[in-house]
Structure formats: structure tokens, C-alpha cells
Scaffold this active site. Structure first.
Site, mmCIF file in Angstrom:
data_model
loop_
_atom_site.group_PDB
_atom_site.id
_atom_site.type_symbol
_atom_site.label_atom_id
_atom_site.label_comp_id
_atom_site.label_asym_id
_atom_site.label_seq_id
_atom_site.Cartn_x
_atom_site.Cartn_y
_atom_site.Cartn_z
ATOM 1 N N HIS A 1 -5.616 -0.353 -7.902
ATOM 2 C CA HIS A 1 -5.240 -1.760 -7.996
ATOM 3 C C HIS A 1 -4.023 -1.948 -8.906
ATOM 4 O O HIS A 1 -3.163 -2.798 -8.638
ATOM 5 C CB HIS A 1 -6.421 -2.585 -8.504
ATOM 6 C CG HIS A 1 -7.564 -2.662 -7.536
ATOM 7 N ND1 HIS A 1 -7.387 -3.020 -6.219
ATOM 8 C CD2 HIS A 1 -8.890 -2.418 -7.682
ATOM 9 C CE1 HIS A 1 -8.556 -3.004 -5.590
ATOM 10 N NE2 HIS A 1 -9.478 -2.638 -6.461
ATOM 11 N N LEU B 1 12.885 -18.171 -5.008
ATOM 12 C CA LEU B 1 11.814 -17.655 -4.160
ATOM 13 C C LEU B 1 10.536 -18.411 -4.454
ATOM 14 O O LEU B 1 10.158 -18.595 -5.612
ATOM 15 C CB LEU B 1 11.584 -16.161 -4.427
ATOM 16 C CG LEU B 1 10.404 -15.519 -3.675
ATOM 17 C CD1 LEU B 1 10.686 -15.446 -2.181
ATOM 18 C CD2 LEU B 1 10.096 -14.120 -4.220
ATOM 19 N N ASP C 1 -3.059 -4.008 1.732
ATOM 20 C CA ASP C 1 -4.285 -3.261 2.001
ATOM 21 C C ASP C 1 -4.112 -1.782 1.683
ATOM 22 O O ASP C 1 -3.076 -1.192 2.018
ATOM 23 C CB ASP C 1 -4.660 -3.432 3.481
ATOM 24 C CG ASP C 1 -6.046 -2.922 3.796
ATOM 25 O OD1 ASP C 1 -6.861 -2.783 2.873
ATOM 26 O OD2 ASP C 1 -6.320 -2.652 4.985
#
Length: 246
Positions: free
Chosen positions: A41, A135, A24
Site C-alpha cells: 500500500h 488539476l 489495483d
């Protein structure tokens, strides 16, 4: 559903198995610098790369990033276009490196709202990284937890109507198998940046016993030091899972 680890993490404890992050602050980061939101972004995408690297270095097995919520479709059309363009670019540019590093990518959410080009990029990235074992990276796109839960409830209701499911035998595990996160462990730790202290419709079912860490910094500034600080906070906590200890 994840099994419960030792109730007290403490010093020297292994890292959380699954860390989820609410990324955020991209818009506020750009606005504070007088920059177009699109650059916020893009800076956020760089922070995502740093976080993936930090998770691998720390020995985290599962990392989930909340990248685009179902509510984000209501943002200005140019911002949504920039986000989807950035997503396609990221998938195509990063997939080879993710594959080399042993990262398996999985996307959860309502894919039907994306265009054909984006869907092809998602499918290709998932296929290219399917063999990754270092991962498990999950990216939540066009995701909303209430919609996810409702979809699972509808699926269970349809199965019951067809006689494929006895409603009396529907338990938590059977319900969870109908969620987007089927086969994934629940998050042990959820991190949110930007100082906000809420889940914002993210992993509501799965977060039942997650530890929550809220950090004041904006997402584009997030790095390995912040990730490790959250892990250190987590390690100091006593996880009771509803049990009374002492």
C-alpha cells in the site's frame, strides 16, 4: 455531465479532460515479493504521486483515483488500520506540495465510516487546496457506485415527497447533481491496473461512455510511461457516444 468532444481523437488531439484510475494490485505486489501487505500500500501511494505528476504534465484537468472501496472495509482489521493510517499520513505530508502545485483535492465516498482524525485530515486537505486550478484531484474513499446511485435516488425521492421535485421533470442532469461527483465532468478514460477487466463498482453512472484501458502491471509499478501509454491508446480510438458514424 461532460459535453462530447470531437468524436475522433486521433493524433495530435488534446488529452482526455478527465481520467479515472482503478489502482489495483498492491496486495499482490507485496505478496509476490514476500513483503507485508502494508508495504504494498505504501508503494501504491508512491505510484499515486507519480500519476498525479504525469497527469499534470500531460495537461489532464481532472484525475480521479479509486483508493478505498466500500467493500475494502471487509478486509482484515490490521490492513484497514494500515490503510487509514497511510491515508492520514499522505494527506498531511502531501497537502502543502499539492497546494503549491495548484492541485485541488476533493474526497468522495461515505466519509461517515472514517474516524474523527481521518475526517479532520480530509477536511483540512480540501480546505488547504481549495484554490488549486491546475488539476482537480478526486480521491474515492469508502466509495461504492451502487451505494452512490441509491443515495441519489433516495435524495430525489425525498425531494419529490416534499413537493420540491416533480418526478416527471427528473432528468439525467438533475439526477447526476445528487451524486457524489456533482459538478464534475464524466470520465473520458478509465484505467485499471493488474490485468483485471471490470469496473468493480466504480463510477457506474459516470462511466457510461468512458473509454476503458486495462493494463497488466500491478499498481505499485505504475508510472508516467504507463499513463502516457493509456493516453496514446485513448487518442487512437473513435468515440461515438452511441451515434452511428459512416
Amino acid at each position: 455531465m461532460s459535453s462530447h468532444p470531437a468524436l475522433k481523437a486521433g493524433a495530435g488531439a488534446p488529452p482526455p479532460r478527465h481520467v479515472a484510475v482503478i489502482m489495483d494490485g498492491n496486495r499482490r505486489w507485496a505478496q509476490a515479493r514476500g513483503l507485508p501487505v502494508a508495504l504494498g500500500h505504501r508503494a501504491g501511494a508512491d505510484a499515486a504521486r507519480r500519476t498525479i505528476e504525469a497527469a499534470m504534465k500531460a495537461g489532464v484537468s481532472w484525475l480521479t483515483l479509486f483508493a478505498f472501496s466500500s467493500e475494502n472495509w471487509g478486509r482484515p482489521a490490521d490492513e484497514v488500520q494500515e490503510l487509514t493510517t497511510l491515508l492520514r499520513h499522505y494527506l498531511r505530508a502531501e497537502v502543502a506540495q499539492l497546494s503549491r502545485e495548484g492541485v485541488r483535492l476533493r474526497v468522495i465516498g461515505d466519509r461517515a465510516r472514517f474516524g474523527e482524525d481521518t475526517l479532520k485530515a480530509i477536511d483540512a486537505a480540501e480546505e488547504r487546496t481549495a484554490g488549486g486550478a491546475r488539476l482537480n484531484l478526486t480521491v474515492a474513499l469508502s466509495y461504492g457506485a451502487r451505494a452512490e446511485i441509491l443515495s441519489a435516488a433516495r435524495a430525489a425521492a425525498v425531494a419529490a415527497a416534499r413537493g420540491e421535485l416533480d418526478p416527471e421533470k427528473l432528468d439525467e442532469a438533475a439526477f447526476a447533481s445528487r451524486l457524489f461527483t456533482a459538478g464534475m465532468p464524466d470520465p473520458d478514460l478509465i484505467i485499471r491496473t493488474s490485468g483485471e477487466q471490470r469496473l468493480s463498482n466504480f463510477l457506474l453512472w459516470q462511466a457510461a461512455y468512458a473509454e476503458l484501458v486495462f493494463l497488466p502491471g500491478l499498481w505499485p509499478d505504475f508510472g508516467a510511461t504507463d499513463f502516457q501509454a493509456a493516453l496514446t491508446d485513448y487518442a487512437a480510438r473513435e468515440r461515438r457516444f452511441g451515434a452511428r458514424i459512416g
